[in-house]
Design a protein around this motif. Structure first.
Motif, PDB file in Angstrom:
ATOM      1  N   HIS A 215       0.820  -1.201   0.000  1.00  9.51           N
ATOM      2  CA  HIS A 215       0.000   0.000   0.000  1.00  9.51           C
ATOM      3  C   HIS A 215       0.864   1.265   0.000  1.00  9.51           C
ATOM      4  CE1 HIS A 215      -3.104  -2.938   1.338  1.00  9.51           C
ATOM      5  NE2 HIS A 215      -3.816  -2.231   0.506  1.00  9.51           N
ATOM      6  N   ALA A 216       2.027   1.210   0.631  1.00 10.68           N
ATOM      7  CA  ALA A 216       2.943   2.351   0.573  1.00 10.68           C
ATOM      8  C   ALA A 216       3.454   2.549  -0.858  1.00 10.68           C
ATOM      9  CB  ALA A 216       4.107   2.134   1.535  1.00 10.68           C
ATOM     10  N   ALA A 217       3.736   1.439  -1.544  1.00  8.17           N
ATOM     11  CA  ALA A 217       4.171   1.542  -2.940  1.00  8.17           C
ATOM     12  C   ALA A 217       3.061   2.137  -3.800  1.00  8.17           C
ATOM     13  CB  ALA A 217       4.584   0.173  -3.464  1.00  8.17           C
ATOM     14  N   MET A 218       1.805   1.729  -3.576  1.00 11.60           N
ATOM     15  CA  MET A 218       0.691   2.311  -4.328  1.00 11.60           C
ATOM     16  C   MET A 218       0.586   3.813  -4.098  1.00 11.60           C
ATOM     17  SD  MET A 218      -2.485  -0.338  -3.877  1.00 11.60           S
ATOM     18  CE  MET A 218      -2.189  -2.091  -3.762  1.00 11.60           C
ATOM     19  N   ALA A 219       0.958   4.245  -2.888  1.00  6.39           N
ATOM     20  CA  ALA A 219       0.889   5.672  -2.559  1.00  6.39           C
ATOM     21  C   ALA A 219       2.072   6.455  -3.107  1.00  6.39           C
ATOM     22  CB  ALA A 219       0.815   5.846  -1.044  1.00  6.39           C
ATOM     23  N   GLY A 220       2.975   5.793  -3.834  1.00  9.13           N
ATOM     24  CA  GLY A 220       4.093   6.491  -4.463  1.00  9.13           C
ATOM     25  C   GLY A 220       5.255   6.772  -3.554  1.00  9.13           C
ATOM     26  N   GLN A 221       5.377   5.993  -2.449  1.00 10.38           N
ATOM     27  CA  GLN A 221       6.424   6.289  -1.478  1.00 10.38           C
ATOM     28  C   GLN A 221       7.745   5.565  -1.758  1.00 10.38           C
ATOM     29  OE1 GLN A 221       4.958   5.927   2.548  1.00 10.38           O
ATOM     30  NE2 GLN A 221       2.958   6.726   1.976  1.00 10.38           N
ATOM     31  N   GLY A 222       7.809   4.791  -2.820  1.00 13.03           N
ATOM     32  CA  GLY A 222       9.059   4.122  -3.158  1.00 13.03           C
ATOM     33  C   GLY A 222       8.797   2.835  -3.911  1.00 13.03           C
ATOM     34  N   VAL A 223       9.855   2.008  -4.020  1.00 14.82           N
ATOM     35  CA  VAL A 223       9.785   0.724  -4.698  1.00 14.82           C
ATOM     36  C   VAL A 223       9.783  -0.365  -3.628  1.00 14.82           C
ATOM     37  CG1 VAL A 223      10.853  -0.807  -6.389  1.00 14.82           C
ATOM     38  CG2 VAL A 223      11.050   1.675  -6.653  1.00 14.82           C
ATOM     39  N   ALA A 224       8.847  -1.298  -3.734  1.00  9.07           N
ATOM     40  CA  ALA A 224       8.732  -2.376  -2.759  1.00  9.07           C
ATOM     41  C   ALA A 224       8.982  -3.718  -3.435  1.00  9.07           C
ATOM     42  CB  ALA A 224       7.352  -2.370  -2.112  1.00  9.07           C
ATOM     43  N   LEU A 225       9.536  -4.650  -2.668  1.00  7.48           N
ATOM     44  CA  LEU A 225       9.669  -6.035  -3.125  1.00  7.48           C
ATOM     45  C   LEU A 225       8.404  -6.780  -2.720  1.00  7.48           C
ATOM     46  CD1 LEU A 225      13.356  -7.036  -2.305  1.00  7.48           C
ATOM     47  CD2 LEU A 225      12.315  -6.824  -4.566  1.00  7.48           C
ATOM     48  N   LEU A 226       7.621  -7.186  -3.713  1.00 14.03           N
ATOM     49  CA  LEU A 226       6.322  -7.785  -3.432  1.00 14.03           C
ATOM     50  C   LEU A 226       6.185  -9.143  -4.115  1.00 14.03           C
ATOM     51  CD1 LEU A 226       4.089  -4.609  -3.947  1.00 14.03           C
ATOM     52  CD2 LEU A 226       5.034  -5.491  -1.798  1.00 14.03           C
ATOM     53  N   THR A 227       5.331  -9.988  -3.536  1.00 20.12           N
ATOM     54  CA  THR A 227       5.062 -11.311  -4.087  1.00 20.12           C
ATOM     55  C   THR A 227       4.080 -11.189  -5.245  1.00 20.12           C
ATOM     56  OG1 THR A 227       5.417 -12.343  -1.924  1.00 20.12           O
ATOM     57  CG2 THR A 227       4.150 -13.610  -3.544  1.00 20.12           C
ATOM     58  N   PRO A 228       4.471 -11.545  -6.458  1.00 13.56           N
ATOM     59  CA  PRO A 228       3.596 -11.333  -7.618  1.00 13.56           C
ATOM     60  C   PRO A 228       2.220 -11.939  -7.478  1.00 13.56           C
ATOM     61  CG  PRO A 228       5.809 -11.871  -8.352  1.00 13.56           C
ATOM     62  CD  PRO A 228       5.794 -12.051  -6.869  1.00 13.56           C
ATOM     63  N   PHE A 229       2.102 -13.149  -6.899  1.00 18.70           N
ATOM     64  CA  PHE A 229       0.791 -13.786  -6.797  1.00 18.70           C
ATOM     65  C   PHE A 229      -0.174 -12.941  -5.986  1.00 18.70           C
ATOM     66  CE2 PHE A 229      -2.409 -16.456  -4.883  1.00 18.70           C
ATOM     67  CZ  PHE A 229      -2.824 -17.259  -5.937  1.00 18.70           C
TER      68      PHE A 229
END
Length: 294
Positions: A215-229
């Motif tokens: 959700h922080a990444a969606m808010a434009g706060q940076g790049v996150a390492l997320l699980t694609p599934f």
């Protein structure tokens, strides 16, 4: 044994019902009569009949067993009416909670409770039917169904990508990285062909769960390492952008687990079948519009 023998009027049939020998039932009834100081049965032809003392006792014993059966029947009914699921925050918030309504609609008579915690639940001490865990598997006395890999790749918001232009893996070092586990960033960068930098990658905010990172990444706060599934629906809806093909993993998977002794419980079978089908139905498509990680 007394209740079964009184009901059947026969030690042999009572023994068959109880899974014992006729001799064992007969012996136990003899001990019971000695303890009471009164005979309970008299032999009559090939069967038995209750004595006056036995006739007085039998209805009370039968009602007592009926009450016990009713008490456990109530527990069984309550247990069958509620399914309690334990899972960790990332799966609950980014994937499962969005889909549980489908299971509820298929089983409208069953209430579903979702307990969310990153702590590992104890089936022995907590009222939980099934759990969704991450790890390498191999939990003693539990049935475990492997669901999907807990792999990871960089994602950000479309606005963040627009502000920072087309990116290569090397560019990430100079961008704010949403950092829950720094080691994961090191692994991904190395596997993407980025040599260890002279200085550490630029630190961004640090959050406690992948759900919060996403959700922080969606808010434009940076790049996150997320699980694609877990996040491909948000990618498909344009809330997140997956930046590269490169996906890394540390041998961790998402699993459905429950006690071996409860594997035949209908509500657990029903949820297992639904969840396995739901995971298969949401299998990841091949990445489109992302760049290679070299």
């Amino acid at each position: 044994m007394f209740e079964a023998a009184a009901r059947h009027g026969n030690f042999t049939r009572a023994a068959e019902e109880l899974g014992m020998t006729q001799a064992a039932v007969s012996y136990q009834m003899k001990l019971l009569e000695e303890r009471l100081g009164a005979p309970l049965f008299m032999r009559s032809g090939r069967g038995i009949v209750l004595t006056e003392a036995g006739s007085r006792a039998a209805p009370h014993i039968t009602r007592a067993f009926d009450a016990i059966d009713a008490a456990f029947g109530s527990v069984r009914a309550d247990d069958a009416a509620v399914l309690t699921i334990s899972t960790f925050n990332s799966v609950a918030n980014s994937w499962l909670a969005w889909r549980l309504g489908g299971f509820q609609m298929e089983h409208p008579a069953m209430a579903v409770r979702l307990n969310t915690s990153d702590a590992v639940v104890s089936f022995a001490s907590e009222e939980v039917d099934v759990a969704i865990r991450s790890g390498a598997g191999g939990w003693p006395d539990l049935v475990a169904h492997r669901l999907f890999p807990m792999d990871f790749t960089p994602m950000c918001s479309p606005d963040f990508l627009a502000r920072h232009g087309p990116l290569t893996p090397h560019d990430l070092i100079d961008l704010p990285l949403i950092d829950r586990q720094k080691r994961r960033w090191t692994i991904w960068l190395e596997e993407a062909g980025v040599p260890a930098p002279a200085q550490a990658p630029r630190a961004g905010i640090r959050l406690d769960t992948e759900a919060n990172e996403g959700h922080a990444a969606m808010a434009g706060q940076g790049v996150a390492l997320l699980t694609p599934f877990l996040w491909h629906h948000d990618v498909a809806q344009g809330r997140l952008v997956r930046l590269f093909d490169q996906v890394s993993e540390r041998g961790s998977w998402c699993w459905l687990v429950y006690p071996e002794r409860r594997r035949t419980v209908p509500k657990i079978r029903q949820f297992r079948d639904w969840l396995v089908e739901e995971v298969a139905r949401n299998a990841l498509p091949k990445p489109v519009g992302v760049r290679a990680g070299g």
